[in-house]
Scaffold this active site. Sequence first.
Site, PDB file in Angstrom:
ATOM      1  N   GLU A  10     -54.294  51.372  69.037  1.00  0.00           N
ATOM      2  CA  GLU A  10     -54.261  50.449  67.909  1.00  0.00           C
ATOM      3  C   GLU A  10     -52.857  49.989  67.538  1.00  0.00           C
ATOM      4  O   GLU A  10     -52.630  48.856  67.156  1.00  0.00           O
ATOM      5  CB  GLU A  10     -54.930  51.129  66.716  1.00  0.00           C
ATOM      6  CG  GLU A  10     -55.318  50.177  65.641  1.00  0.00           C
ATOM      7  CD  GLU A  10     -56.427  50.736  64.766  1.00  0.00           C
ATOM      8  OE1 GLU A  10     -57.324  51.427  65.284  1.00  0.00           O
ATOM      9  OE2 GLU A  10     -56.391  50.482  63.561  1.00  0.00           O
ATOM     10  N   ASP A 111     -58.356  53.739  66.658  1.00  0.00           N
ATOM     11  CA  ASP A 111     -58.924  54.616  65.636  1.00  0.00           C
ATOM     12  C   ASP A 111     -60.437  54.488  65.651  1.00  0.00           C
ATOM     13  O   ASP A 111     -60.986  53.397  65.798  1.00  0.00           O
ATOM     14  CB  ASP A 111     -58.408  54.241  64.246  1.00  0.00           C
ATOM     15  CG  ASP A 111     -56.913  54.504  64.123  1.00  0.00           C
ATOM     16  OD1 ASP A 111     -56.385  55.291  64.936  1.00  0.00           O
ATOM     17  OD2 ASP A 111     -56.291  53.913  63.232  1.00  0.00           O
ATOM     18  N   TYR A 321     -57.693  61.702  60.582  1.00  0.00           N
ATOM     19  CA  TYR A 321     -57.810  60.296  60.232  1.00  0.00           C
ATOM     20  C   TYR A 321     -58.146  60.128  58.742  1.00  0.00           C
ATOM     21  O   TYR A 321     -59.161  60.639  58.269  1.00  0.00           O
ATOM     22  CB  TYR A 321     -58.900  59.647  61.094  1.00  0.00           C
ATOM     23  CG  TYR A 321     -58.866  58.153  61.006  1.00  0.00           C
ATOM     24  CD1 TYR A 321     -57.702  57.471  61.329  1.00  0.00           C
ATOM     25  CD2 TYR A 321     -59.961  57.429  60.569  1.00  0.00           C
ATOM     26  CE1 TYR A 321     -57.640  56.098  61.224  1.00  0.00           C
ATOM     27  CE2 TYR A 321     -59.911  56.059  60.472  1.00  0.00           C
ATOM     28  CZ  TYR A 321     -58.746  55.398  60.795  1.00  0.00           C
ATOM     29  OH  TYR A 321     -58.682  54.046  60.687  1.00  0.00           O
TER      30      TYR A 321
END
Length: 703
Positions: A10, A111, A321
Site C-alpha cells: 500500500e 492492508d 492494524y
Amino acid sequence: MAKYALIITEKPDAAKRIATALDSRGKPEKVEDNGVPYFLASRDRKLVVVPALGHLYTVIQDRGGRNYYPVFSFKWAPRYKAERRAKETQAWVEVFSKLSDDADDFIAACDYDIEGSLIGYCLLKYACNGKESVAKRMKFSTLTKSELEKTYEEPLPHLDFALIEAGRTRHEVDWLYGVNLSRALTLSARRWSGKYATLSTGRVQGPTLRFLVKRERAIGLFVPKPYWSIHAEAEIKGSACEVEYERKKIGRKAEADKVVQDCRGKAGKIESIEVRKYQQRPPIPFDLGGLQTEAYSLFGYTPRWTAGIAQRLYLAALISYPRTSSQKLPPAINYRGILEALGKKPAYRKLTSSLLKREKLTPREGKKEDPAHPAVYPTGSLPERALSDQEKNIWDLIVRRFMAVFGEPAIKQSMKATLALDGHHFYLRGRQVLKAGWMRFYKPYIRTEEVLLPPIEEGEVAKLRQIAREDKFTSPPPRYNPSSLLKKMEEEGIGTKATRADIIQTLYDRNYIRDKRIEVTALGFDIAEILHKHCPRVISVKFTRELEEKMEQVRAESERRENVLVEAVDRLKPMLEELKKREERMGEALSNAVKKARMEERIVGNCPNCGTGKLIILYSRKTGKRFIGCTNYFNGLCKTSFPLPQKGTVKSLRSECAGCGWPLVEVRTKGRRPWRLCFNPDCPRKEERKKYGEMRDLRERSN
Ligand SMILES: [Zn+2]
Ligand SMILES: [Zn+2]
C-alpha cells in the site's frame, strides 16, 4: 530476464518492511525508477515488492463537462487524470505496468481492509492488465516478520472480492452523491451571483453538519436558570472534610439561605454509615474508535491525529492494524509470546511477568467484531527507532490497555456517611481501592482518585466549620469536540471507521465549523439550513444509515453492488430534481450566505476609536492596496485606518493582543510561518518585538 513474483503493497514504508521480512538475508535491494522506490528480495524465488501511494485510481465522470448535473455515468481511472494534485502518481502507475510485464506471479499485500483490497485490485486490473483474477492475497494484521512470512507461505488463493465489491460500492455511491450535490450547490450559487465559490456536501457530511447545527441551536436557545447550592465543611476527628448537602440543587434562594441559617456553627451526629464493596471489571481491548476517544481525553489528540500516529506505529510493526472495529483478541495472536517480548522493556517487565505466571490468560473482550482484523494490540516488537513523544504515548497506551484486559477485576469500596443536623442531612463520601487488579497495568491512565475518609463511627458528633450558599446557573448542552462528534457518528451508524475523521476535517476545511470545541460558522449554519429547507433528505440521518447498511451487506455478500448503485441513483434522482426546481431560490440564499461569510472573515474587531463601527480588511479603490478601516467611514463618522502588509493573505484571528487588547490578524506569506500581527501603532509590545527582531537579525547575519 528471469521471471519474478510481483508483490503489491500500500505504501513505501510497508513495502520496505515486507521486503525485509521476506528476503532471506533480511537485506532487500532498493531500486528507484522515475522517483518510485521498490525493493528486490530473494527467497524461494525472486520477489519484486512495489508500493502504491494509497489510492492510485479513482471514480471519474465518464464524459461531459463540469457545469451540469445530474451525472450518473462514471468509470474508474488513474487519479492523475482526474486530480491536478495527483500528478506524481502517474510515475507510480507506469512503474507498476512496466514491472508487471515480466512477472509470472501476482500477490496483493495491501492492508487487509476495504480500502487496501481496492487499492490492490485496481492496480492488478488496470495497471497490470487484468491480473486481478489470478492474483493471490496476503492477509495479515501486523507487519511483524513472523506473520508476514507465514502469510507469504500460505496466501489466500485469490483476492477478497467481497471486500473489493464493498469498496467499489462505497466509492461509487459517494462519488454519485458528492459530485451531484456539491454541483447543485456550487452551480446554483454561481448562476445567481455570477461568482464562483466551492460549496460541498456529501452523503455523510450533510447529516454530520446537521448534528452540529442542532446542538448549536440548542445552545443558542438555552436560557440559563439560576439555582442555589450549599457548600459546607465539617470537622471530624480534628480534620476538615467537605460534606455534600442532601439536595444538590435548590430552586429558591430563600430556601438555600434558610439551610445556611439553620445549620451554621451547629453540630450533628453521624446517623448512618453505608459501605459498599464492588468489582470493576477490566477494560475491553481498543478498536479504533475506543483508542481515539481515550487518546482525546488523556492527551487531547484529535481522532484524525490519533489515527495518523497509530498508522505510523503499525508501519513500524509495533502494533496491529489500527483501522479495526473489533474489540476481540483471538488466542491465535499468541498472548504469551507478545507479553514475553514486551517484557524485554524494563518498564513493562514486572507487569508482564506477573501475567505470565498465570496458568491461563483470558482477555476481557467487547461486543464489536470485525471480519478482517482483531482489536488493536501491541505486536511485542520494541521500537527500532526513536519514537516521538506522541508515538510513545499512543504505544504505551496500547501496551498497557493490552495488559489490563488480562487483569483481574479491581475491588473498590465506597463509603457514604450521613450527618444529621437539625433535620438536615449532609453526606460524606469516600472511595477506596481495596485490590488494584487490572488497574496496576493501566495505572498512568486511571483518572478517578481515591478519597480517604478519617475513621468514623455511627453516633459520632461532628461540627460544621463552614457553610455558605453558592449561586449557580444551569449550563447549556456541551459543544461537540472532534472526539464526541466521531462517537456520535458511530452511534448513529453513519460513515465508517476509515472515513469519519476525514469527514470532520472536511467540515473544518470548508469553513463550516471551527475550533476544537466545535462551533458552527455562519456559513455552516446557512448551508445546513438551505439544505434542510430545499432538500431535507440530503441531510437525513436515517437515509444515510440505510445506505450504510446496504453497503455492509455487500461486504457480507448478502447484497450485490449493482443493486445498491441502482438504488442510490433512484434515491438521488428525485432529490436532484427537487434541487433543480428550487435552483433560483437556493442560489440566492447560498450566494447571500457566501457573501456574508466572506464579510465575516474580513471583520477584525470593534473600532477602538468610535466604538460603534467594526474594523474590516478593505482594499483601496485607487491603489488596490490593502488596509484596515472602520465601517463607519462609509457614513462619514470615523476615519480610523491602519496599514497592512501587502504580501500574502491576511485573516482575522478572533483573538486579542496580549499587550494592548486590540484585535489581532494573522499574516501568511509563502515560505514563512504564519505570524500574528497587532496593528496598533502604540502597542507596548511593539518595542519589545523590535528589539527581539533586531537581535534575531544580528544573529542571522553572524551565522
Ligand atoms: Zn471607527
Ligand atoms: Zn498590541
